[in-house]
Design a protein around this motif. Structure first.
Motif, PDB file in Angstrom:
ATOM      1  N   GLU A 233       0.787  -1.324   0.197  1.00 55.69           N
ATOM      2  CA  GLU A 233      -0.092  -0.075   0.067  1.00 55.69           C
ATOM      3  C   GLU A 233       0.727   1.216   0.075  1.00 55.69           C
ATOM      4  OE1 GLU A 233      -3.602   0.700   2.335  1.00 55.69           O
ATOM      5  OE2 GLU A 233      -3.547  -1.618   2.574  1.00 55.69           O
ATOM      6  N   MET A 234       2.134   1.081   0.725  1.00 55.05           N
ATOM      7  CA  MET A 234       2.864   2.348   0.719  1.00 55.05           C
ATOM      8  C   MET A 234       3.690   2.367  -0.553  1.00 55.05           C
ATOM      9  SD  MET A 234       4.227   2.697   4.680  1.00 55.05           S
ATOM     10  CE  MET A 234       4.868   0.627   4.875  1.00 55.05           C
ATOM     11  N   LEU A 235       3.978   1.530  -0.954  1.00 54.90           N
ATOM     12  CA  LEU A 235       4.844   1.418  -2.320  1.00 54.90           C
ATOM     13  C   LEU A 235       3.935   2.211  -3.492  1.00 54.90           C
ATOM     14  CD1 LEU A 235       6.243  -1.983  -3.095  1.00 54.90           C
ATOM     15  CD2 LEU A 235       7.340   0.071  -2.553  1.00 54.90           C
ATOM     16  N   ALA A 236       2.504   2.076  -3.483  1.00 51.76           N
ATOM     17  CA  ALA A 236       1.456   2.686  -4.399  1.00 51.76           C
ATOM     18  C   ALA A 236       1.440   3.994  -4.121  1.00 51.76           C
ATOM     19  CB  ALA A 236       0.237   1.937  -4.261  1.00 51.76           C
ATOM     20  N   ASN A 237       1.932   4.679  -2.940  1.00 49.27           N
ATOM     21  CA  ASN A 237       1.898   5.979  -2.775  1.00 49.27           C
ATOM     22  C   ASN A 237       3.240   6.666  -3.069  1.00 49.27           C
ATOM     23  OD1 ASN A 237      -0.572   5.657  -1.652  1.00 49.27           O
ATOM     24  ND2 ASN A 237      -0.048   5.473   0.433  1.00 49.27           N
ATOM     25  N   SER A 238       3.083   8.249  -3.148  1.00 48.25           N
ATOM     26  CA  SER A 238       4.420   9.119  -3.422  1.00 48.25           C
ATOM     27  C   SER A 238       5.454   8.610  -2.688  1.00 48.25           C
ATOM     28  CB  SER A 238       3.726  10.307  -3.439  1.00 48.25           C
ATOM     29  OG  SER A 238       5.026  11.491  -3.221  1.00 48.25           O
ATOM     30  N   PRO A 239       6.730   8.260  -3.088  1.00 56.12           N
ATOM     31  CA  PRO A 239       7.762   8.087  -1.916  1.00 56.12           C
ATOM     32  C   PRO A 239       8.357   9.446  -1.564  1.00 56.12           C
ATOM     33  CG  PRO A 239       8.443   7.609  -4.535  1.00 56.12           C
ATOM     34  CD  PRO A 239       6.875   7.848  -4.192  1.00 56.12           C
ATOM     35  N   PHE A 240       8.467  10.679  -2.190  1.00 52.51           N
ATOM     36  CA  PHE A 240       8.842  11.655  -1.636  1.00 52.51           C
ATOM     37  C   PHE A 240       7.850  12.329  -0.759  1.00 52.51           C
ATOM     38  CE2 PHE A 240      11.167  15.587  -1.086  1.00 52.51           C
ATOM     39  CZ  PHE A 240      12.470  15.277  -1.906  1.00 52.51           C
ATOM     40  N   ALA A 241       6.593  11.990  -0.783  1.00 49.98           N
ATOM     41  CA  ALA A 241       5.726  12.571   0.145  1.00 49.98           C
ATOM     42  C   ALA A 241       5.672  11.526   1.494  1.00 49.98           C
ATOM     43  CB  ALA A 241       4.199  12.365  -0.297  1.00 49.98           C
ATOM     44  N   LEU A 242       5.850  10.381   1.364  1.00 53.77           N
ATOM     45  CA  LEU A 242       6.376   9.651   2.463  1.00 53.77           C
ATOM     46  C   LEU A 242       7.662   9.944   3.486  1.00 53.77           C
ATOM     47  CD1 LEU A 242       5.402   5.919   1.138  1.00 53.77           C
ATOM     48  CD2 LEU A 242       3.902   7.419   2.536  1.00 53.77           C
ATOM     49  N   ARG A 243       8.538  10.411   2.478  1.00 54.58           N
ATOM     50  CA  ARG A 243       9.777  10.909   2.966  1.00 54.58           C
ATOM     51  C   ARG A 243       9.600  12.119   3.754  1.00 54.58           C
ATOM     52  NH1 ARG A 243      15.568  10.615   0.447  1.00 54.58           N
ATOM     53  NH2 ARG A 243      16.513  12.234   1.456  1.00 54.58           N
ATOM     54  N   LEU A 244       8.871  12.936   3.386  1.00 57.99           N
ATOM     55  CA  LEU A 244       8.579  14.278   3.972  1.00 57.99           C
ATOM     56  C   LEU A 244       7.971  14.099   5.252  1.00 57.99           C
ATOM     57  CD1 LEU A 244       8.350  16.654   1.010  1.00 57.99           C
ATOM     58  CD2 LEU A 244      10.443  16.557   2.341  1.00 57.99           C
ATOM     59  N   LEU A 245       6.645  13.099   5.023  1.00 56.33           N
ATOM     60  CA  LEU A 245       6.093  12.985   6.008  1.00 56.33           C
ATOM     61  C   LEU A 245       6.858  12.182   7.414  1.00 56.33           C
ATOM     62  CD1 LEU A 245       2.616  11.417   4.657  1.00 56.33           C
ATOM     63  CD2 LEU A 245       3.144  13.433   6.218  1.00 56.33           C
ATOM     64  N   LYS A 246       7.576  11.120   7.115  1.00 53.06           N
ATOM     65  CA  LYS A 246       8.479  10.697   8.068  1.00 53.06           C
ATOM     66  C   LYS A 246       9.398  11.574   8.659  1.00 53.06           C
ATOM     67  CE  LYS A 246      11.808   6.967   9.248  1.00 53.06           C
ATOM     68  NZ  LYS A 246      12.285   5.572   8.793  1.00 53.06           N
ATOM     69  N   ALA A 247      10.031  12.666   8.117  1.00 57.17           N
ATOM     70  CA  ALA A 247      11.135  13.646   8.613  1.00 57.17           C
ATOM     71  C   ALA A 247       9.985  14.514   9.488  1.00 57.17           C
ATOM     72  CB  ALA A 247      11.701  14.224   7.345  1.00 57.17           C
ATOM     73  N   SER A 248       8.831  14.969   8.863  1.00 58.19           N
ATOM     74  CA  SER A 248       8.242  15.940   9.755  1.00 58.19           C
ATOM     75  C   SER A 248       7.779  15.394  11.061  1.00 58.19           C
ATOM     76  CB  SER A 248       6.781  16.262   8.872  1.00 58.19           C
ATOM     77  OG  SER A 248       7.046  16.623   7.482  1.00 58.19           O
ATOM     78  N   PHE A 249       7.072  14.073  11.104  1.00 59.13           N
ATOM     79  CA  PHE A 249       6.878  13.585  12.255  1.00 59.13           C
ATOM     80  C   PHE A 249       8.030  13.335  13.395  1.00 59.13           C
ATOM     81  CE2 PHE A 249       3.679  10.849   9.983  1.00 59.13           C
ATOM     82  CZ  PHE A 249       2.405  11.481  10.643  1.00 59.13           C
ATOM     83  N   HIS A 250       9.275  13.439  12.870  1.00 61.01           N
ATOM     84  CA  HIS A 250      10.155  13.329  13.954  1.00 61.01           C
ATOM     85  C   HIS A 250      11.061  14.705  14.130  1.00 61.01           C
ATOM     86  CE1 HIS A 250      10.956   8.805  12.698  1.00 61.01           C
ATOM     87  NE2 HIS A 250      10.010   9.086  13.275  1.00 61.01           N
ATOM     88  N   ALA A 251      10.664  15.699  13.390  1.00 56.79           N
ATOM     89  CA  ALA A 251      11.327  17.009  13.452  1.00 56.79           C
ATOM     90  C   ALA A 251      11.339  17.686  14.649  1.00 56.79           C
ATOM     91  CB  ALA A 251      10.907  18.202  12.261  1.00 56.79           C
ATOM     92  N   ALA A 252      10.263  17.609  15.440  1.00 54.96           N
ATOM     93  CA  ALA A 252      10.208  18.330  16.692  1.00 54.96           C
ATOM     94  C   ALA A 252      10.790  17.442  17.703  1.00 54.96           C
ATOM     95  CB  ALA A 252       8.507  18.587  17.318  1.00 54.96           C
ATOM     96  N   GLU A 253      10.495  16.154  17.552  1.00 51.85           N
ATOM     97  CA  GLU A 253      11.314  15.321  18.690  1.00 51.85           C
ATOM     98  C   GLU A 253      12.694  15.313  18.696  1.00 51.85           C
ATOM     99  OE1 GLU A 253       9.938  11.226  17.993  1.00 51.85           O
ATOM    100  OE2 GLU A 253       7.687  12.150  18.004  1.00 51.85           O
ATOM    101  N   ASP A 254      13.318  15.306  17.391  1.00 55.17           N
ATOM    102  CA  ASP A 254      14.741  15.054  17.046  1.00 55.17           C
ATOM    103  C   ASP A 254      15.511  16.595  17.015  1.00 55.17           C
ATOM    104  OD1 ASP A 254      14.328  12.754  16.959  1.00 55.17           O
ATOM    105  OD2 ASP A 254      14.538  12.373  14.655  1.00 55.17           O
ATOM    106  N   GLY A 255      14.644  17.675  17.456  1.00 54.11           N
ATOM    107  CA  GLY A 255      15.484  18.983  17.480  1.00 54.11           C
ATOM    108  C   GLY A 255      15.805  19.352  16.263  1.00 54.11           C
ATOM    109  N   TYR A 256      17.357  19.917  16.637  1.00 52.83           N
ATOM    110  CA  TYR A 256      18.195  20.419  15.459  1.00 52.83           C
ATOM    111  C   TYR A 256      18.498  19.358  14.271  1.00 52.83           C
ATOM    112  CZ  TYR A 256      19.276  25.034  17.936  1.00 52.83           C
ATOM    113  OH  TYR A 256      19.104  25.872  18.397  1.00 52.83           O
ATOM    114  N   ALA A 257      18.440  18.092  14.728  1.00 47.02           N
ATOM    115  CA  ALA A 257      18.779  17.105  13.644  1.00 47.02           C
ATOM    116  C   ALA A 257      17.510  16.680  13.124  1.00 47.02           C
ATOM    117  CB  ALA A 257      19.246  15.775  14.552  1.00 47.02           C
TER     118      ALA A 257
END
Ligand code: S0N
Length: 298
Positions: A233-257
């Protein structure tokens, strides 16, 4: 659900690394699978309930890098060999007085005997979080101790009905106050997270589901098919959208990194933009760039 048709790659002792054939769902009947494959990393030490020693971590890290670099791979499964365990954490037989020992039987590689070691898993946890592709824990049997933290930091967890979850740290003189605490609090809330760490109980797959530790529970015999289905199901979706979503989910928790990951991902997009290319081309041609044609966006 079709068979994933795994092809083994690489030469490892503690893990297996396999990649599926193109495995996306058919967008239209008869059109064939959409391009995209799934990588599967299997901890292969069932004799110790898939406990990880330093070599295991080095190999998982290598395989994860391989999956990241493979542009056909759109999702990565992390699992353990056999029905009894996903992973039972750090191999206590090679636990030294200061981290884990790379090779306790080889004094040349471990000159100070039991006093020299490190936590290889620290870097692996970060690597899984920062991997730009979704990582799915496929859990049968025990996900315990450092093995529980490994599933926790994966993006999704598909659990078999025989899965059992828990931390053992305070029982064995250890703890993971990093992602093992913070990500757990985010998943289950502070009271439950403290219960899990302070009491070291084990929880069934259904209990894990009801506290938000896993995404779904399926019969053991359907575990791989279900996990592959979620990956499809994930393979059928936009890989870059998934990439940015993953980074967005972690942005606050991971601080500057976390912000750095998100910011550099926008660079990836910006480099494809004419405005960025005007700057690059002007520099290469030794002239001043003309950005005047680009709108000052509202
Ligand atoms: C997983 C359990 C519950 C399974 O029980 P079961 O099915 O009854 O099997 P057993 O008979 O207990 O085990 C079968 C064989 O496997 C060996 N074994 C199991 N787990 C380990 C392990 N972690 N290390 C070494 N060997 C293991 C058993 O000894 C047995 O061997 P034989 O057949 O020869 O007798 C149960 O096995 C269990 O509770 N295991 C231990 C779980 C545990 O305490 N794990 C360690 C927890 N700590 C970490 O993971 C640390 C993580 C880490 O790296 C870290 C990260 C950040 C900061 C700090 C640390 C840190 O290291 O402190």
């Amino acid at each position: 659900m079709p068979d994933a048709n795994w092809t083994p790659q690489g030469d490892y002792t503690d893990i297996r690394y396999e990649v599926s054939a193109n495995h996306g769902p058919e967008l239209e009947p008869g059109a064939g699978p959409t391009p995209g494959s799934i990588a599967k990393i299997t901890i292969d030490r069932p004799q110790v309930r898939n406990a990880f020693r330093p070599q295991t971590i080095v190999e998982i890290a290598h395989a994860l890098d391989r999956a990241r670099e493979d542009t056909t791979v759109g999702a990565i499964i992390l699992t353990g060999e056999g029905p009894l365990a996903f992973c039972s954490g750090g191999d206590q037989q090679v636990r030294g007085d200061s981290g884990y020992l790379t090779d306790p039987d080889n004094p040349d590689r471990q000159p100070s005997g039991s006093s020299v070691g490190r936590f290889h898993v620290t870097d692996l946890q970060v690597q899984i979080r920062r991997c730009p592709k979704p990582v799915v824990a496929m859990v049968a049997g025990y996900a315990i101790g450092g093995g529980h933290v490994l599933h926790l930091i994966c993006d999704l967890t598909i659990a078999a009905d025989n899965a059992r979850f828990g931390q053992t740290g305070p029982k064995v003189g250890s703890f993971d106050g990093g992602f093992g605490a913070s990500v757990l609090v985010d998943a289950v809330g502070p009271k439950k997270a403290k219960e899990i760490w302070f009491l070291c109980r084990q929880y069934s797959a259904q209990e894990a589901l009801s506290m938000g530790l896993v995404n779904t529970v399926v019969p053991l015999e359907r575990l791989e098919a279900e996990t592959v289905g979620w990956c499809e199901e994930m393979l059928a979706n936009s890989p870059f959208a998934l990439r940015l979503l993953k980074a967005s989910f972690h942005a606050a928790e991971d601080g500057y990194a976390g912000l750095q990951q998100l910011a550099h991902d926008t660079n990836l997009l910006f480099y494809g933009n004419e405005e960025a290319q005007v700057g690059r081309d002007a520099y290469k041609q030794g002239r001043r760039p003309d950005f005047s044609v680009f709108p000052k966006r509202p």
